[in-house]
Write a protein that holds these residues in place. Structure first.
Motif, PDB file in Angstrom:
ATOM      1  N   ARG A   1       0.758  -1.298  -0.128  1.00 12.84           N
ATOM      2  CA  ARG A   1      -0.019  -0.137   0.081  1.00 12.84           C
ATOM      3  C   ARG A   1       0.713   1.315   0.157  1.00 12.84           C
ATOM      4  N   GLU A   2       1.752   1.299   0.813  1.00 12.53           N
ATOM      5  CA  GLU A   2       2.804   2.404   0.837  1.00 12.53           C
ATOM      6  C   GLU A   2       3.513   2.657  -0.272  1.00 12.53           C
ATOM      7  N   GLY A   3       3.841   1.449  -0.968  1.00 13.26           N
ATOM      8  CA  GLY A   3       4.546   1.466  -2.362  1.00 13.26           C
ATOM      9  C   GLY A   3       3.746   2.237  -3.379  1.00 13.26           C
ATOM     10  N   TRP A   4       2.474   1.731  -3.383  1.00 13.64           N
ATOM     11  CA  TRP A   4       1.574   2.236  -4.460  1.00 13.64           C
ATOM     12  C   TRP A   4       1.237   3.757  -4.141  1.00 13.64           C
ATOM     13  N   LEU A   5       1.010   4.289  -2.912  1.00 10.35           N
ATOM     14  CA  LEU A   5       0.834   5.645  -2.588  1.00 10.35           C
ATOM     15  C   LEU A   5       2.152   6.386  -2.972  1.00 10.35           C
ATOM     16  N   ARG A   6       3.199   6.082  -2.550  1.00  7.61           N
ATOM     17  CA  ARG A   6       4.473   6.679  -3.336  1.00  7.61           C
ATOM     18  C   ARG A   6       4.464   6.930  -4.780  1.00  7.61           C
ATOM     19  N   PHE A   7       4.113   5.577  -5.417  1.00 10.71           N
ATOM     20  CA  PHE A   7       4.238   5.628  -6.842  1.00 10.71           C
ATOM     21  C   PHE A   7       3.078   6.663  -7.342  1.00 10.71           C
ATOM     22  N   THR A   8       1.933   6.710  -6.895  1.00 11.68           N
ATOM     23  CA  THR A   8       1.128   7.786  -7.048  1.00 11.68           C
ATOM     24  C   THR A   8       1.354   9.129  -6.946  1.00 11.68           C
TER      25      THR A   8
ATOM     26  N   GLN B   1       4.120  17.505 -11.611  1.00 14.12           N
ATOM     27  CA  GLN B   1       4.035  17.901 -12.797  1.00 14.12           C
ATOM     28  C   GLN B   1       5.223  18.239 -13.706  1.00 14.12           C
ATOM     29  N   GLY B   2       5.195  18.042 -14.692  1.00 16.31           N
ATOM     30  CA  GLY B   2       6.413  18.006 -15.663  1.00 16.31           C
ATOM     31  C   GLY B   2       6.114  17.827 -17.121  1.00 16.31           C
ATOM     32  N   ALA B   3       7.160  17.730 -17.894  1.00 18.26           N
ATOM     33  CA  ALA B   3       6.985  17.230 -19.279  1.00 18.26           C
ATOM     34  C   ALA B   3       7.051  15.681 -19.256  1.00 18.26           C
ATOM     35  N   ILE B   4       6.626  15.177 -20.746  1.00 20.56           N
ATOM     36  CA  ILE B   4       6.319  13.622 -20.773  1.00 20.56           C
ATOM     37  C   ILE B   4       7.782  13.189 -20.622  1.00 20.56           C
ATOM     38  N   SER B   5       8.762  13.592 -20.714  1.00 18.23           N
ATOM     39  CA  SER B   5      10.183  12.832 -20.514  1.00 18.23           C
ATOM     40  C   SER B   5      10.480  12.855 -19.102  1.00 18.23           C
ATOM     41  N   GLU B   6      10.056  13.735 -18.235  1.00 17.49           N
ATOM     42  CA  GLU B   6      10.153  13.906 -16.806  1.00 17.49           C
ATOM     43  C   GLU B   6       9.277  12.893 -16.122  1.00 17.49           C
ATOM     44  N   MET B   7       8.118  12.788 -16.725  1.00 16.70           N
ATOM     45  CA  MET B   7       7.283  11.675 -16.250  1.00 16.70           C
ATOM     46  C   MET B   7       7.663  10.432 -16.587  1.00 16.70           C
ATOM     47  N   GLY B   8       8.369  10.223 -17.831  1.00 12.77           N
ATOM     48  CA  GLY B   8       8.916   8.928 -18.104  1.00 12.77           C
ATOM     49  C   GLY B   8       9.774   8.370 -17.216  1.00 12.77           C
ATOM     50  N   ARG B   9      10.655   9.273 -16.758  1.00 21.78           N
ATOM     51  CA  ARG B   9      11.714   9.006 -15.609  1.00 21.78           C
ATOM     52  C   ARG B   9      10.873   8.729 -14.283  1.00 21.78           C
ATOM     53  N   HIS B  10      10.070   9.476 -14.089  1.00 23.53           N
ATOM     54  CA  HIS B  10       9.307   8.979 -12.704  1.00 23.53           C
ATOM     55  C   HIS B  10       8.480   7.665 -12.837  1.00 23.53           C
ATOM     56  N   VAL B  11       8.034   7.320 -14.152  1.00 20.11           N
ATOM     57  CA  VAL B  11       7.486   5.952 -14.145  1.00 20.11           C
ATOM     58  C   VAL B  11       8.372   4.802 -13.948  1.00 20.11           C
ATOM     59  N   ILE B  12       9.621   5.174 -14.561  1.00 18.27           N
ATOM     60  CA  ILE B  12      10.692   4.188 -14.525  1.00 18.27           C
ATOM     61  C   ILE B  12      11.066   3.798 -13.179  1.00 18.27           C
TER      62      ILE B  12
ATOM     63  N   PRO C   1      -0.832  -0.394 -20.287  1.00 13.38           N
ATOM     64  CA  PRO C   1      -2.084  -0.235 -20.982  1.00 13.38           C
ATOM     65  C   PRO C   1      -2.653   1.101 -20.959  1.00 13.38           C
ATOM     66  N   ALA C   2      -3.370   1.707 -21.934  1.00 13.72           N
ATOM     67  CA  ALA C   2      -3.933   2.815 -22.037  1.00 13.72           C
ATOM     68  C   ALA C   2      -5.324   2.632 -22.818  1.00 13.72           C
ATOM     69  N   GLY C   3      -6.399   2.289 -22.071  1.00 12.79           N
ATOM     70  CA  GLY C   3      -7.609   1.936 -22.692  1.00 12.79           C
ATOM     71  C   GLY C   3      -7.463   0.487 -23.185  1.00 12.79           C
TER      72      GLY C   3
ATOM     73  N   GLY D   1       0.051   4.172 -17.577  1.00 15.54           N
ATOM     74  CA  GLY D   1      -0.113   4.132 -18.874  1.00 15.54           C
ATOM     75  C   GLY D   1      -1.279   5.083 -18.967  1.00 15.54           C
ATOM     76  N   ALA D   2      -2.170   5.296 -18.163  1.00 19.75           N
ATOM     77  CA  ALA D   2      -3.420   6.302 -18.125  1.00 19.75           C
ATOM     78  C   ALA D   2      -2.742   7.610 -17.944  1.00 19.75           C
ATOM     79  N   PHE D   3      -1.708   7.977 -17.226  1.00 18.41           N
ATOM     80  CA  PHE D   3      -1.125   9.069 -16.872  1.00 18.41           C
ATOM     81  C   PHE D   3      -0.267   9.486 -18.264  1.00 18.41           C
TER      82      PHE D   3
END
Length: 205
Positions: A2-9, A15-26, A116-118, A151-153
């Motif tokens: 639960r804590e890991g999922w909340l940190r990920f969320t 906020q940031g560009a898609i390149s920054e978001m990509g690094r956050h996702v990884i 997945p996205a949709g 994927g949704a983000f």
């Protein structure tokens, strides 16, 4: 978990560009399994292939993966987290999966998490292993949930950037229309002056 999922969320919400978001996702997915490195592969705007978009502690590559390949179709239709350690030890679990050459040759490649996205798959995250770790069903479910959320983000960010580009293009078109209108007025004035010059050039007054 639960804590890991909340940190990920919370990480995705920054906020940031898609390149920054990509690094956050990884990094967010990697932290869940103590992975030291990873890369994000996103579908090209043409929809024909996937290419590396962002990497974290991994070398860049120009390799691409066709969207219609066996590897991508398996990820999209099954939604599985592909454990490459498990694949190497027991390929019977992945009967319909064929790994691409660039992935086979990649050292320390460990987990492939589809995003997945949709009804489509916007991309996937590839991570490496620091040490051998047992990935049980709970970790798989956590990674699947996080992958859907990521994927949704990413899909929303891509749509927002595409909308912004359309608005910029629309603004440029409007500005161009004003400029062309002004140029036409100037051309008309100069044409009239030249016509009058030819008609009255012998009349100094």
């Amino acid at each position: 978990y639960r804590e890991g999922w909340l940190r990920f969320t919370a990480t995705l919400s920054e906020q940031g560009a898609i390149s920054e978001m990509g690094r956050h996702v990884i990094k967010g997915l990697a932290d869940m399994v103590e992975s030291p490195a990873g890369s994000l592969w996103l579908m090209d705007a043409s929809g024909g292939f996937y290419a590396q978009s962002t990497c974290w502690n991994m070398p860049e590559t120009v390799a691409t993966e066709e969207a219609c390949s066996s590897f991508c179709k398996f990820l999209q239709t099954s939604g599985w987290i592909v454990n490459l350690e498990e694949y190497r030890a027991s390929q019977g679990r992945y009967l319909e999966l064929t790994l691409p050459d660039w992935l086979v040759d990649l050292p320390n490649a460990w987990l492939v998490v589809p995003l997945p996205a949709g009804n489509d798959m916007i991309g996937f995250v590839l991570s490496t292993a620091r040490t051998v770790m047992d990935v049980n069903w709970e970790i798989n479910d956590l990674l699947k949930t996080a992958g859907r959320q990521a994927g949704a983000f990413l899909g929303q960010m891509r749509a927002a950037e595409a909308l912004l580009e359309v608005r910029k293009f629309d603004a440029f078109n409007r500005m161009s229309a004003f400029v062309v209108h002004d140029l036409k007025n100037i051309v008309a004035q100069l044409a009239l002056m030249l016509k009058n010059a030819e008609r009255h050039r012998d009349k100094p007054e």
